[in-house]
Write an enzyme that holds these catalytic residues in place. Structure first.
Site, PDB file in Angstrom:
ATOM      1  N   ASP A 147       0.866  -1.184   0.000  1.00 31.99           N
ATOM      2  CA  ASP A 147       0.000   0.000   0.000  1.00 31.99           C
ATOM      3  C   ASP A 147       0.899   1.229   0.000  1.00 31.99           C
ATOM      4  O   ASP A 147       2.107   1.140   0.240  1.00 31.99           O
ATOM      5  CB  ASP A 147      -0.896  -0.005   1.252  1.00 31.99           C
ATOM      6  CG  ASP A 147      -1.778   1.237   1.323  1.00 31.99           C
ATOM      7  OD1 ASP A 147      -2.377   1.599   0.290  1.00 31.99           O
ATOM      8  OD2 ASP A 147      -1.856   1.869   2.389  1.00 31.99           O
ATOM      9  N   SER A 148       0.273   2.377  -0.218  1.00 34.95           N
ATOM     10  CA  SER A 148       1.024   3.628  -0.160  1.00 34.95           C
ATOM     11  C   SER A 148       1.483   3.920   1.279  1.00 34.95           C
ATOM     12  O   SER A 148       2.305   4.806   1.488  1.00 34.95           O
ATOM     13  CB  SER A 148       0.148   4.764  -0.666  1.00 34.95           C
ATOM     14  OG  SER A 148      -1.060   4.809   0.067  1.00 34.95           O
ATOM     15  N   CYS A 178      -4.078  -1.187  -2.190  1.00 33.66           N
ATOM     16  CA  CYS A 178      -4.245   0.262  -2.296  1.00 33.66           C
ATOM     17  C   CYS A 178      -5.177   0.489  -3.475  1.00 33.66           C
ATOM     18  O   CYS A 178      -4.918  -0.003  -4.576  1.00 33.66           O
ATOM     19  CB  CYS A 178      -2.884   0.908  -2.560  1.00 33.66           C
ATOM     20  SG  CYS A 178      -2.953   2.668  -2.938  1.00 33.66           S
ATOM     21  N   GLU A 229      -5.354   9.317   9.484  1.00 36.31           N
ATOM     22  CA  GLU A 229      -3.955   9.242   9.928  1.00 36.31           C
ATOM     23  C   GLU A 229      -3.716  10.033  11.207  1.00 36.31           C
ATOM     24  O   GLU A 229      -2.831   9.715  11.991  1.00 36.31           O
ATOM     25  CB  GLU A 229      -3.017   9.718   8.814  1.00 36.31           C
ATOM     26  CG  GLU A 229      -3.160   8.830   7.608  1.00 36.31           C
ATOM     27  CD  GLU A 229      -1.873   8.563   6.849  1.00 36.31           C
ATOM     28  OE1 GLU A 229      -0.842   9.130   7.221  1.00 36.31           O
ATOM     29  OE2 GLU A 229      -1.938   7.776   5.884  1.00 36.31           O
ATOM     30  N   CYS A 247     -11.274   3.274  -0.504  1.00 35.73           N
ATOM     31  CA  CYS A 247      -9.950   3.729  -0.086  1.00 35.73           C
ATOM     32  C   CYS A 247      -9.608   2.940   1.171  1.00 35.73           C
ATOM     33  O   CYS A 247     -10.478   2.712   2.025  1.00 35.73           O
ATOM     34  CB  CYS A 247      -9.979   5.230   0.203  1.00 35.73           C
ATOM     35  SG  CYS A 247      -8.470   5.842   0.972  1.00 35.73           S
ATOM     36  N   HIS A 269      -8.205   3.592   3.828  1.00 35.24           N
ATOM     37  CA  HIS A 269      -8.367   4.214   5.140  1.00 35.24           C
ATOM     38  C   HIS A 269      -9.810   4.207   5.637  1.00 35.24           C
ATOM     39  O   HIS A 269     -10.056   4.325   6.826  1.00 35.24           O
ATOM     40  CB  HIS A 269      -7.910   5.676   5.099  1.00 35.24           C
ATOM     41  CG  HIS A 269      -6.435   5.839   5.031  1.00 35.24           C
ATOM     42  ND1 HIS A 269      -5.675   5.362   3.988  1.00 35.24           N
ATOM     43  CD2 HIS A 269      -5.568   6.440   5.876  1.00 35.24           C
ATOM     44  CE1 HIS A 269      -4.409   5.667   4.194  1.00 35.24           C
ATOM     45  NE2 HIS A 269      -4.314   6.323   5.339  1.00 35.24           N
TER      46      HIS A 269
HETATM   47  N1  DGL Z   1      -4.017   3.765   0.044  1.00 35.57           N
HETATM   48  C1  DGL Z   1      -4.679   4.816  -0.689  1.00 35.57           C
HETATM   49  C2  DGL Z   1      -5.898   4.240  -1.415  1.00 35.57           C
HETATM   50  O1  DGL Z   1      -6.475   3.244  -1.024  1.00 35.57           O
HETATM   51  C3  DGL Z   1      -5.098   5.948   0.227  1.00 35.57           C
HETATM   52  C4  DGL Z   1      -3.951   6.803   0.709  1.00 35.57           C
HETATM   53  C5  DGL Z   1      -3.208   7.505  -0.412  1.00 35.57           C
HETATM   54  O2  DGL Z   1      -3.727   8.457  -1.009  1.00 35.57           O
HETATM   55  O3  DGL Z   1      -2.105   7.067  -0.705  1.00 35.57           O
HETATM   56  O4  DGL Z   1      -6.286   4.776  -2.409  1.00 35.57           O
END
Ligand code: DGL
Length: 273
Positions: free
Chosen positions: A12-13, A75, A154, A186, A188
């Protein structure tokens, strides 16, 4: 021939993909996981397709050095922008979070009105609508980018009047349309699920792609005879976490959502891959 007992790579990011890793731990407890969170380069949600694809390619190269048997792109933005390209570049089976979420939403909706919330990248890519309409072109899909949700999560503001107020503004439009199914598009957003659910009301079903993705991974491992058949060894480092920056912050966050006691997160220089 892939090793059944090799780990599954999850990336993931940053920290958000831990919601997907958590589901994989629940649904396939025998599997080892190598998790990579790109904490130095997060967010992906506001970056271009080219950049997100380059980052994702580097991460896949890193995961290959760990001999993973399958990769989960945990992600949404990377699944939307990069998965089609990077999966062609390796023979490691790969799944993203978008397709499983789209499929479940189609199975869930009764009135044919689905909403999707996600990053700017995921929503502007139109990928959820594409997958949904491939299954059923009659369904109407409305996307809404909610860029402030990621920093709110976050910051730990999961239950907070500020998050409530912002969620109300973002979701108003979807309530007015009368959707009956909302995809949390997403990584999060499952963490603010209760806030989103309360604002949307009981008539709207929330779809969490993390859950569906873990289920799809399980099916994929079964279909390819790749399930780990080894019992966990005592004291074994079953779950390993790598990040590109701020390992302590990652570890704190990870320990707040995963109940397995994450002892370490190692930093690697992802630009080397
Ligand atoms: N992990 C990203 C997503 O699911 C969210 C956080 C980001 O913007 O990197 O799109």
């Amino acid at each position: 021939m892939k090793d059944k007992n090799a780990p599954v790579g999850v990336f993931d990011s940053g920290i958000g993909g831990l919601t997907v890793a958590r589901e994989i731990m629940r649904q396939t407890p025998n599997e080892k996981i190598i998790y990579f969170g790109d904490t130095a380069r997060v967010p992906y949600g506001s970056k271009s397709k080219e950049t997100v694809t380059r980052y994702s390619r580097q991460i896949v190269r890193f995961l290959q050095t760990q001999q993973v048997k399958a990769i989960v792109v945990a992600c949404n933005t990377a699944s939307a922008y990069a998965l089609d390209e990077i999966e062609k570049e390796t023979d490691i089976p790969m799944i993203g979070v978008v397709k499983p979420g789209a499929k479940t939403a189609v199975e869930t909706t009764a009135n044919g009105q689905i909403g999707v919330i996600g990053t700017e990248g995921t929503i502007s890519s139109g990928i959820y609508s594409r997958y949904i309409q491939e299954i059923n072109p009659e369904i109407k899909v409305t996307g809404k980018a909610c860029p402030l949700f990621t920093p709110l999560v976050e910051e730990g503001l999961w239950q907070d009047p500020v998050t409530d107020e912002i969620a109300r503004r973002y979701l108003e439009e979807l309530i007015d349309i009368g959707i009956d199914t909302l995809i949390l598009g997403c990584t999060h957003y499952p963490l603010i699920r209760s806030t989103v659910g309360r604002i949307m009301g009981d008539q709207v079903t929330l779809v969490n792609p993390a859950y569906e993705t873990a289920r799809e991974l399980k099916e994929l491992l079964e279909a390819r005879d790749l399930q780990n058949d080894e019992e966990p060894h005592l004291g074994e480092d079953r779950y390993r976490f790598y990040v590109s920056d701020a390992a302590n912050k990652f570890k704190r966050f990870a320990n707040s959502i995963i109940k397995y006691g994450i002892l370490s997160a190692r930093i690697i220089n992802i630009e080397e891959y």
